[in-house]
Motif scaffolding. Structure first.
Motif, mmCIF file in Angstrom:
data_model
loop_
_atom_site.group_PDB
_atom_site.id
_atom_site.type_symbol
_atom_site.label_atom_id
_atom_site.label_comp_id
_atom_site.label_asym_id
_atom_site.label_seq_id
_atom_site.Cartn_x
_atom_site.Cartn_y
_atom_site.Cartn_z
ATOM 1 N N UNK A 3 39.883 17.658 -2.129
ATOM 2 C CA UNK A 3 39.711 18.967 -2.759
ATOM 3 C C UNK A 3 39.016 18.788 -4.093
ATOM 4 N N UNK A 4 38.184 19.782 -4.433
ATOM 5 C CA UNK A 4 37.593 19.807 -5.777
ATOM 6 C C UNK A 4 38.367 20.837 -6.580
ATOM 7 N N UNK A 5 39.017 20.369 -7.620
ATOM 8 C CA UNK A 5 39.868 21.224 -8.449
ATOM 9 C C UNK A 5 39.024 21.894 -9.519
ATOM 10 N N UNK A 6 39.440 23.104 -9.911
ATOM 11 C CA UNK A 6 38.756 23.857 -10.991
ATOM 12 C C UNK A 6 37.270 23.984 -10.704
ATOM 13 N N UNK A 7 36.932 24.282 -9.460
ATOM 14 C CA UNK A 7 35.524 24.326 -9.069
ATOM 15 C C UNK A 7 34.799 25.393 -9.878
ATOM 16 N N UNK A 32 43.064 15.938 -5.170
ATOM 17 C CA UNK A 32 42.354 16.965 -5.921
ATOM 18 C C UNK A 32 41.589 16.311 -7.064
ATOM 19 N N UNK A 33 40.275 16.374 -6.994
ATOM 20 C CA UNK A 33 39.401 15.771 -8.000
ATOM 21 C C UNK A 33 38.947 16.820 -9.002
ATOM 22 N N UNK A 34 38.932 16.439 -10.249
ATOM 23 C CA UNK A 34 38.388 17.314 -11.281
ATOM 24 C C UNK A 34 36.944 16.936 -11.562
ATOM 25 N N UNK A 35 36.214 17.851 -12.230
ATOM 26 C CA UNK A 35 34.799 17.611 -12.503
ATOM 27 C C UNK A 35 34.558 17.074 -13.907
ATOM 28 N N UNK A 36 35.579 16.501 -14.514
ATOM 29 C CA UNK A 36 35.402 16.016 -15.887
ATOM 30 C C UNK A 36 34.456 14.829 -15.950
ATOM 31 N N UNK A 37 34.562 13.929 -14.952
ATOM 32 C CA UNK A 37 33.768 12.703 -14.979
ATOM 33 C C UNK A 37 32.646 12.780 -13.950
ATOM 34 N N UNK A 38 31.617 11.995 -14.220
ATOM 35 C CA UNK A 38 30.519 11.894 -13.250
ATOM 36 C C UNK A 38 30.999 11.138 -12.018
ATOM 37 N N UNK A 39 30.431 11.485 -10.873
ATOM 38 C CA UNK A 39 30.812 10.850 -9.611
ATOM 39 C C UNK A 39 29.705 9.889 -9.202
ATOM 40 N N UNK A 40 30.056 8.642 -8.998
ATOM 41 C CA UNK A 40 29.076 7.629 -8.620
ATOM 42 C C UNK A 40 28.953 7.562 -7.101
ATOM 43 N N UNK A 41 27.845 6.939 -6.630
ATOM 44 C CA UNK A 41 27.647 6.795 -5.186
ATOM 45 C C UNK A 41 28.787 6.015 -4.552
ATOM 46 N N UNK A 78 46.557 15.434 -8.232
ATOM 47 C CA UNK A 78 45.343 15.406 -9.046
ATOM 48 C C UNK A 78 44.936 13.976 -9.342
ATOM 49 N N UNK A 79 43.656 13.698 -9.177
ATOM 50 C CA UNK A 79 43.119 12.357 -9.402
ATOM 51 C C UNK A 79 41.827 12.483 -10.194
ATOM 52 N N UNK A 80 41.667 11.641 -11.193
ATOM 53 C CA UNK A 80 40.422 11.596 -11.953
ATOM 54 C C UNK A 80 39.400 10.738 -11.203
#
Length: 531
Positions: free
Chosen positions: A415-419, A389-398, A358-360
């Motif tokens: 991977x997108x975690x907790x999609x 595995x990325x979580x959707x807690x933070x905004x993703x920049x370009x 898991x990675x933020x």
């Protein structure tokens, strides 16, 4: 496990206790400092007062000693010849009440009375004497019962001839022995066992001090001492201490306030996380990921668990959000990557076996994650497939999406975690083009019970299949959930139905026991359930 609110309250409680203790110590130290300072000032004042009195009397007696050269040659001369000189010398020495000449023990000439014929021992029993004397007594000839100081200087070895000088000590005592209350309540002049107490005359014995402190200083030139009495430097300083309380309280409050802010980092949960990393208190767990087709373990998700010896087991739901808020998620991720790479031999040496970490998204900034993977993972050339595995807690920049393309070029899957639980799921699909979607357990749990969420999971499955993205369903706990997901074409399953999270050291034994042909029931393959 500990709750976030309980832990944060615990650390705030510790900070509050520490700050109160610091404030209390500051209060005590301030009062102690003021007490010691006041006591020292009082003591210095007592010493200075006594020293000044001794020095003053020394200075008054010194001219009498210097004038002996004029008077001693007069002993033996007739009173008519010596009287004028005696009167002149007495007038010159203003502290002198009278000067007398003694021959063969008889006082025969006085600066006041002129001719006399009085045995000197009648006036003072200790005279005549063969050695110089200083006697504190009372006047019996001029001013009855008034304190006087007699200085005797013999001019013959047998002491029968000499000069007698009478000092008006009562006048001097009013100048030198005036008490300075409340510090000094009584001042005494002591000469050869007799004492002049200001306002009480000459006494053989000093009155009791009545719990007063006594300080005495002797002259180095003449046989007398000045002593002072009073409540004492300590007692007066203690009595004065309440007046110092406002200042002490102000210093205490300020020190406690500073301590509260100074310990914001060191006595906080974020500081505890740093301590945990340094002490290797964090432990790697893993949860197997099962192929829906053959129920074989094809990978694991690495999980972080924390047993804090000061707090007990702390849930990831507690420390992960706090770590993110305090910019500690990257150090935690580095710890996971390092420990996973170090213990990678616990997993099958197979490029088809994946290890999910898991990675933020915040760890992607400025290429930080890529640098960490170069240093901690890629340079060890592991065989297993790495999945970020990325979580959707933070905004993703370009810039983050460009960084993900770099990771994919290195052979890393995304991977997108907790999609479905975040606010920008579709935006992430557009930017990342992920390899894997992990369906959040809240949707898996709703299968067969919640029409809305069941519809959502069908939409997510359809979206993944349309985009040719591999699907992993999290939180599978019931056989009917596993059956439904397999029917819908979900490739990978993860949940308590197959295995609970376990220490990675236990994984080889679990894998050896569970990667066997599945049991069958009613012509359907059923997963092996771990109790």
């Amino acid at each position: 496990m500990q709750t976030a609110q309980r832990i944060i309250q615990s650390y705030r409680h510790k900070r509050a206790i520490f700050s109160v203790v610091v404030a209390a110590v500051a209060l005590i130290l301030t009062l102690a400092f003021r007490f010691i300072s006041e006591r020292n000032i009082n003591q210095q004042h007592i010493v200075a007062y006594t020293s000044h009195a001794v020095q003053t009397l020394d200075k008054l007696i010194q001219p009498l000693v210097a004038g002996r050269d004029v008077i001693t040659p007069l002993v033996g001369m007739s009173c008519d010849d010596a009287h004028q000189t005696l009167r002149k010398q007495a007038a010159t020495l203003q502290t002198i009440r009278a000067i007398a000449l003694i021959e063969n023990g008889i006082l025969y000439c006085s600066s006041i009375f002129g001719h006399r014929n009085v045995p000197v021992h009648q006036l003072q029993p200790s005279l005549p004497a063969p050695q110089p004397l200083m006697v504190l007594t009372t006047d019996q000839s001029l001013l009855k019962d008034q304190p006087i100081l007699i200085l005797w200087y013999p001019t013959r070895e047998d002491g029968q001839n000499g000069v007698l000088e009478v000092v008006n000590i009562e006048l001097l005592s009013n100048l030198m022995l005036e008490p300075q209350e409340p510090l000094i309540t009584r001042v005494n002049l002591s000469v050869n066992g007799r004492h002049l107490v200001q306002g009480k005359g000459v006494m053989e014995h000093l009155p009791p001090h009545q719990d007063e402190k006594h300080y005495q200083q002797s002259s180095t030139q003449f046989p007398f001492a000045i002593s002072v009495s009073g409540p004492g430097a300590d007692q007066l300083a203690l009595q004065h201490l309440p007046s110092q309380l406002p200042l002490a309280l102000m210093m205490s409050f300020l020190t406690g306030f500073i301590a509260w802010f100074a310990t914001a980092s060191r006595m906080s949960f974020s500081w505890e996380i740093n301590l945990g990393l340094a002490a290797h208190e964090f432990e790697l767990f893993c949860q197997p990921v099962i192929s829906a087709g053959n129920l074989q373990c094809t990978g694991v998700e690495i999980l972080l668990r924390w047993y804090n010896p000061r707090q007990g087991w702390i849930s990831p739901e507690v420390f992960i959000p706090i770590a993110e808020d305090h910019h500690l998620i990257a150090p935690l991720t580095r710890y996971v990557i390092t420990e996973t790479a170090r213990q990678r031999e616990l997993f099958p040496d197979d490029p088809q076996f994946h290890i999910g970490i898991n990675v933020a998204p915040s760890h992607l900034r400025h290429g930080e994650l890529l640098k960490d993977l170069h240093n901690l993972w890629y340079n060890m050339h592991p065989t297993q497939q790495l999945v970020i595995e990325l979580t959707e807690r933070d905004a993703l920049l370009d810039a983050d999406s460009r960084m993900m393309r770099e990771l994919r070029r290195k052979g890393t899957k995304i991977a997108i975690d907790d999609f479905g639980t975040g606010n920008s799921a579709l935006a992430w699909l557009e930017k990342l083009h992920p390899d894997i979607l992990k369906i959040d357990k809240s949707y898996t749990t709703a299968i067969g019970t919640d029409a809305v969420n069941s519809t959502v999971i069908d939409m997510i499955i359809a979206l993944g299949q349309r985009l040719h993205i591999e699907l992993v369903a999290e939180g599978v706990e019931q056989p009917q959930q596993a059956f439904y997901l397999r029917q819908q074409g979900v490739q990978l399953l993860q949940g308590f139905l197959f295995a609970r999270p376990m220490p990675i050291n236990d994984f080889p034994a679990w894998l050896a026991e569970n990667n066997s042909p599945p049991a069958r029931h009613n012509s359907h393959e059923l997963p092996l359930i771990q109790g």
